[in-house]
Design a protein around this motif. Structure first.
Motif, PDB file in Angstrom:
ATOM      1  N   GLN A 172      -2.404   7.229   9.874  1.00 43.91           N
ATOM      2  CA  GLN A 172      -1.773   7.312   8.543  1.00 43.91           C
ATOM      3  C   GLN A 172      -2.140   8.615   7.800  1.00 43.91           C
ATOM      4  OE1 GLN A 172      -2.208   3.787   5.842  1.00 43.91           O
ATOM      5  NE2 GLN A 172      -2.607   5.366   4.320  1.00 43.91           N
ATOM      6  N   GLU A 184      -2.526   6.272  -0.711  1.00 44.96           N
ATOM      7  CA  GLU A 184      -2.312   6.769   0.648  1.00 44.96           C
ATOM      8  C   GLU A 184      -3.608   7.287   1.278  1.00 44.96           C
ATOM      9  OE1 GLU A 184      -0.354  10.800   0.829  1.00 44.96           O
ATOM     10  OE2 GLU A 184       0.002  10.336  -1.247  1.00 44.96           O
ATOM     11  N   SER A 210      -6.417   3.521   4.315  1.00 43.65           N
ATOM     12  CA  SER A 210      -5.594   2.814   5.303  1.00 43.65           C
ATOM     13  C   SER A 210      -6.323   1.533   5.688  1.00 43.65           C
ATOM     14  CB  SER A 210      -5.313   3.688   6.525  1.00 43.65           C
ATOM     15  OG  SER A 210      -6.495   3.888   7.254  1.00 43.65           O
ATOM     16  N   PHE A 211      -5.589   0.635   6.327  1.00 40.05           N
ATOM     17  CA  PHE A 211      -6.142  -0.694   6.571  1.00 40.05           C
ATOM     18  C   PHE A 211      -5.675  -1.223   7.920  1.00 40.05           C
ATOM     19  CE2 PHE A 211      -6.050  -5.387   5.103  1.00 40.05           C
ATOM     20  CZ  PHE A 211      -7.385  -5.557   5.400  1.00 40.05           C
ATOM     21  N   HIS A 256       6.714   7.573   4.627  1.00 43.60           N
ATOM     22  CA  HIS A 256       5.973   7.127   3.436  1.00 43.60           C
ATOM     23  C   HIS A 256       4.619   7.807   3.260  1.00 43.60           C
ATOM     24  CE1 HIS A 256       8.705   4.033   2.043  1.00 43.60           C
ATOM     25  NE2 HIS A 256       8.968   3.797   3.303  1.00 43.60           N
ATOM     26  N   PHE A 257       4.025   8.256   4.348  1.00 38.72           N
ATOM     27  CA  PHE A 257       2.696   8.864   4.261  1.00 38.72           C
ATOM     28  C   PHE A 257       2.791  10.316   4.736  1.00 38.72           C
ATOM     29  CE2 PHE A 257       1.991   4.294   4.882  1.00 38.72           C
ATOM     30  CZ  PHE A 257       1.250   4.013   3.748  1.00 38.72           C
ATOM     31  N   ARG A 274       0.819  -1.219   0.000  1.00 43.90           N
ATOM     32  CA  ARG A 274       0.000   0.000   0.000  1.00 43.90           C
ATOM     33  C   ARG A 274       0.847   1.260   0.000  1.00 43.90           C
ATOM     34  NH1 ARG A 274      -2.479   1.506   3.944  1.00 43.90           N
ATOM     35  NH2 ARG A 274      -1.691   0.183   5.594  1.00 43.90           N
ATOM     36  N   LEU A 275       2.152   1.115  -0.106  1.00 50.04           N
ATOM     37  CA  LEU A 275       3.006   2.304  -0.052  1.00 50.04           C
ATOM     38  C   LEU A 275       2.959   3.065  -1.369  1.00 50.04           C
ATOM     39  CD1 LEU A 275       6.205   0.860   1.677  1.00 50.04           C
ATOM     40  CD2 LEU A 275       4.340   2.132   2.721  1.00 50.04           C
ATOM     41  N   PRO A 276       2.939   4.385  -1.281  1.00 53.17           N
ATOM     42  CA  PRO A 276       2.958   5.168  -2.530  1.00 53.17           C
ATOM     43  C   PRO A 276       4.199   4.878  -3.379  1.00 53.17           C
ATOM     44  CG  PRO A 276       2.380   6.548  -0.660  1.00 53.17           C
ATOM     45  CD  PRO A 276       2.802   5.232  -0.099  1.00 53.17           C
ATOM     46  N   ARG A 277       5.313   4.568  -2.732  1.00 53.33           N
ATOM     47  CA  ARG A 277       6.536   4.263  -3.473  1.00 53.33           C
ATOM     48  C   ARG A 277       6.519   2.766  -3.823  1.00 53.33           C
ATOM     49  NH1 ARG A 277      11.298   5.185   0.032  1.00 53.33           N
ATOM     50  NH2 ARG A 277      10.685   7.348   0.098  1.00 53.33           N
ATOM     51  N   TYR A 312       6.173   5.222   8.829  1.00 53.78           N
ATOM     52  CA  TYR A 312       4.926   5.767   8.272  1.00 53.78           C
ATOM     53  C   TYR A 312       5.085   7.258   7.947  1.00 53.78           C
ATOM     54  CZ  TYR A 312       1.669   1.878   8.560  1.00 53.78           C
ATOM     55  OH  TYR A 312       0.998   0.694   8.320  1.00 53.78           O
TER      56      TYR A 312
END
Lengths: 165, 246
Positions: B140, B70, B73-74, B97-98, A106-109, B94
């Motif tokens: 997130q 993004e 979220s889960f 990345h977010f 689920r990471l954007p990268r 996190y």
């Protein structure tokens, strides 16, 4: 220093110490190189003996390159096999004990998951192949040079030229 | 608006999701209910692209890709955190990345659940792991928070308190899709109930509409599922009869 550590840690699955893994891969490559470097020494030793035999008029068949090179690449083969296993383990690691692969997916990268799984095994394999090629080429060059050196000034009996071609 | 359009998913010859379409708007708190194996988890995974499926999933008209993932979220009872990392290390990961990471909310929830920030997750109890999973999903910075049985294994006090806190911290544009079996506990939390049975949606109602009709979530679920109230007495009668015959 912390920044370098963070960047380095991106090369291995989350939770695995990349620096330690790099050290282990480096040590394995060094061991393979050490093992591989036995071949040139073997070649030199064999030709020294061979030259002595020629000097006393014993015309044996000269050992072939593959015979002298022998198992010099086995070390690299073992390292590459180990790195393949490491890549599989890295890929499966996020599924051990939890499903952290869900987070990685689920990471954007998008490349994050692949870099973490394959960067170290791939880099290690490339280095191993390069080192193996260097050992092979160096040994071949050494073999050719040593053969020329051993035969220099030696008068071969008639009909034996083909044996040393 | 999160839109799932004609989602179909099968495992071999078993159909898990059968042409399901569902739209969830901003600010909704949707309860996804259904028996074990009904397809709740699979539907959430399809929405997140975690499993291959037919049909489309879009977010405000755009397909869900790396560019907008993004916004989702889960939190799952399977746990999507990294067991070897500490909560603090997760926070750093996190945050990197977010970009919309909610630091204040993370700190407040860590404090609320009294979780140790410097112990690896693998040393946490199951309840603590669930709590941390939910904390990550809520912090997130996503617009759509998908939760799959987030509190399986937590005690009732923790769950009740958490729902209260959640209602207090959620911002108006934040959407929650919560899959759970615990109907009574979430009745006052969800604003809409979606029932799923054998991979199909068999009921979709706003809680306010149910209230207007003089029924409650449990009554709605029982009706939609065709629950037979006399099932237990019939079974007992049959068993007792058998005993008598012997």
């Amino acid at each position: 220093m912390k920044r370098i550590k963070i960047r380095l840690d991106r090369l291995s699955p989350v939770g695995i110490n990349a620096a330690l893994e790099l050290k282990c891969v480096g040590a394995a490559l060094a061991a393979a190189l050490l093992w591989g470097s036995v071949a040139p020494l073997h070649i030199v030793g064999e030709f020294m003996d061979f030259k002595e035999l020629l000097n006393v008029g014993v015309f044996n068949k000269m050992p072939g390159f593959s015979t002298l090179f022998g198992s010099a690449l086995y070390g690299f083969a073992a390292v590459i096999t180990g790195l393949c296993a490491l890549a599989v383990w890295h890929w499966l690691y996020p599924r051990l004990g939890a499903r952290s692969d869900y987070t990685l997916r689920r990471l954007p990268r998008w490349s994050e998951r692949y870099v973490r799984a394959f960067a170290i095994p791939l880099a290690g394999t490339v280095i191993a192949v390069l080192l193996a090629a260097i050992v092979l080429l160096a040994s071949r060059a050494l073999y050719t040079y040593m053969r020329g050196w051993a035969l220099r000034g030696v008068t071969l009996p008639a009909g034996m030229e083909d044996m040393y071609a | 608006m999160l839109e799932l359009n004609k989602i179909y998913k099968s495992y071999g010859f078993t159909t898990a999701i059968d042409c399901v379409s569902l739209s969830v708007g901003p600010g909704e708190i949707v309860g996804l209910f259904g028996e074990n194996g009904a397809g709740k988890t699979t539907l959430l995974k399809c929405a997140l692209g975690l499993t291959a499926h037919e049909g489309t999933v879009s977010l405000d008209g755009e397909p869900v890709t790396r560019r907008n993932i993004e916004r989702l979220s889960f939190a799952t009872c399977e746990h999507s955190f990294f067991p070897g990392l500490t909560p603090n290390a997760h926070r750093d990961f996190y945050r990197e990345h977010f970009p919309k990471w909610r630091e204040k909310r993370y700190a407040a929830l860590m404090d609320f659940f009294r979780l140790p920030p410097r112990k690896p997750l693998r040393s946490f109890s199951t309840g603590q792991k669930n709590q941390f999973e939910v904390i990550l999903a809520l912090s997130q910075g996503a617009d759509y928070i998908l939760m799959d049985e987030p509190f399986a294994g937590n005690d009732i006090f923790n769950r009740e308190d958490f729902y209260k806190v959640l209602l207090g911290i959620l911002e108006p544009e934040e959407t929650v899709i919560l899959s759970t079996h615990l109907l009574e506990e979430v009745e006052n939390f969800v604003s809409r109930a979606v029932l799923i049975k054998k991979g199909k949606i068999v009921g979709d109602e706003l809680i306010s509409d149910l209230e207007d009709r003089g029924t409650d979530l449990m009554g709605f679920v029982k009706t939609a599922y065709g629950y037979e109230p006399d099932r237990v007495s019939r079974a007992l009668g049959k068993l007792t009869g058998e005993e008598d015959e012997k």
